[in-house]
Enzyme design. Structure first.
Site, PDB file in Angstrom:
ATOM      1  N   ARG A 107       0.844  -1.188   0.000  1.00 40.29           N
ATOM      2  CA  ARG A 107       0.000   0.000   0.000  1.00 40.29           C
ATOM      3  C   ARG A 107       0.880   1.238   0.000  1.00 40.29           C
ATOM      4  NH1 ARG A 107      -4.437   0.576   4.658  1.00 40.29           N
ATOM      5  NH2 ARG A 107      -2.538   0.648   5.915  1.00 40.29           N
ATOM      6  N   ASP A 203      -0.258  -3.753  12.922  1.00 41.36           N
ATOM      7  CA  ASP A 203       0.192  -4.268  11.636  1.00 41.36           C
ATOM      8  C   ASP A 203       0.337  -5.785  11.729  1.00 41.36           C
ATOM      9  OD1 ASP A 203       2.181  -5.191   9.582  1.00 41.36           O
ATOM     10  OD2 ASP A 203       2.067  -3.085   8.999  1.00 41.36           O
ATOM     11  N   ASP A 206       3.831  -7.255  10.720  1.00 38.08           N
ATOM     12  CA  ASP A 206       4.863  -7.023  11.724  1.00 38.08           C
ATOM     13  C   ASP A 206       4.696  -7.933  12.920  1.00 38.08           C
ATOM     14  OD1 ASP A 206       6.216  -5.088  10.302  1.00 38.08           O
ATOM     15  OD2 ASP A 206       5.187  -3.406  11.256  1.00 38.08           O
TER      16      ASP A 206
END
Length: 212
Positions: A107, A203, A206
């Site tokens: 993105r 996230d 992550d």
């Protein structure tokens, strides 16, 4: 809130319990990966509910009997890289014969629009029931782009499995492709100014790979 008939919220108590642990900031990468895999398996159980069956016969230790088997279904699991990889093994535990494709999207931090950098799919993708997997359905841009790529390659039966969705993402995907079936474990409140789902879980990539 009511969504289109092709949107299913998997609200089983086990799913909701595991989702609560998944959201917790104290949950480390190992447990996070295990939970994502388990949730993917439970979602796939629901997403395959409408698979057709055919009659077969088997010999039990007692006698021959008529049974049910999947009616020639060929499945492809297509994770959106990188976070989607965390959902693959859970689904493979249910459907070990499935083939795996990969779509790489990121993105753009300024436009929040998806940019493709990789796409590798089974040659017979148009003949398969496809499950696109990505833990988070935020803006919906990446998912809509992945569906568009697959349609362009002949895909007919497409399901999208995301653990957590924002209303904006669901709206974007179902508007872009009204025929796609969407499965989520929760629909959260909204997106913040950075395009993250609120309350979400941060996230997913992550947290899966320990790159916080």
């Amino acid at each position: 809130m009511q969504y289109a008939p092709n949107v299913t919220v998997v609200d089983h108590p086990l799913v909701q319990h595991k989702l609560s642990v998944l959201r917790d900031v104290r949950t480390g990468p190992k447990e996070f990966r295990e939970l994502v895999s388990e949730l993917a398996m439970l979602m796939a159980y629901e997403a395959t509910r409408e698979f057709q069956l055919a009659e077969s016969t088997v010999m039990t230790p007692i006698c021959e009997t008529t049974t049910k088997v999947l009616a020639g279904k060929k499945v492809a699991i297509v994770p959106i890289l990188r976070a989607g990889l965390g959902m693959v093994d859970g689904i493979l535990s249910l459907i070990p014969a499935a083939k795996i494709g990969h779509i790489g999207l990121y993105r753009d931090p300024e436009t929040l629009q998806p940019v493709e950098y990789y796409c590798k799919l089974p040659e017979d993708i148009g003949e398969r029931d496809i499950m696109i997997v990505d833990p988070m359905l935020a803006t919906g841009g990446s998912a809509a782009a992945a569906i568009e790529f697959l349609r362009a390659r002949g895909a007919k039966s497409v399901r999208l499995l995301s653990i957590i969705a924002a209303p904006e993402g669901i709206a974007a995907v179902t508007k872009a492709d009204p025929d796609v079936r969407v499965y989520v474990c929760a629909v959260d409140s909204h997106l913040n100014d950075h395009g993250y789902i609120v309350p979400g879980l941060g996230d997913a990539g992550d947290r899966l790979f320990g790159t916080l």
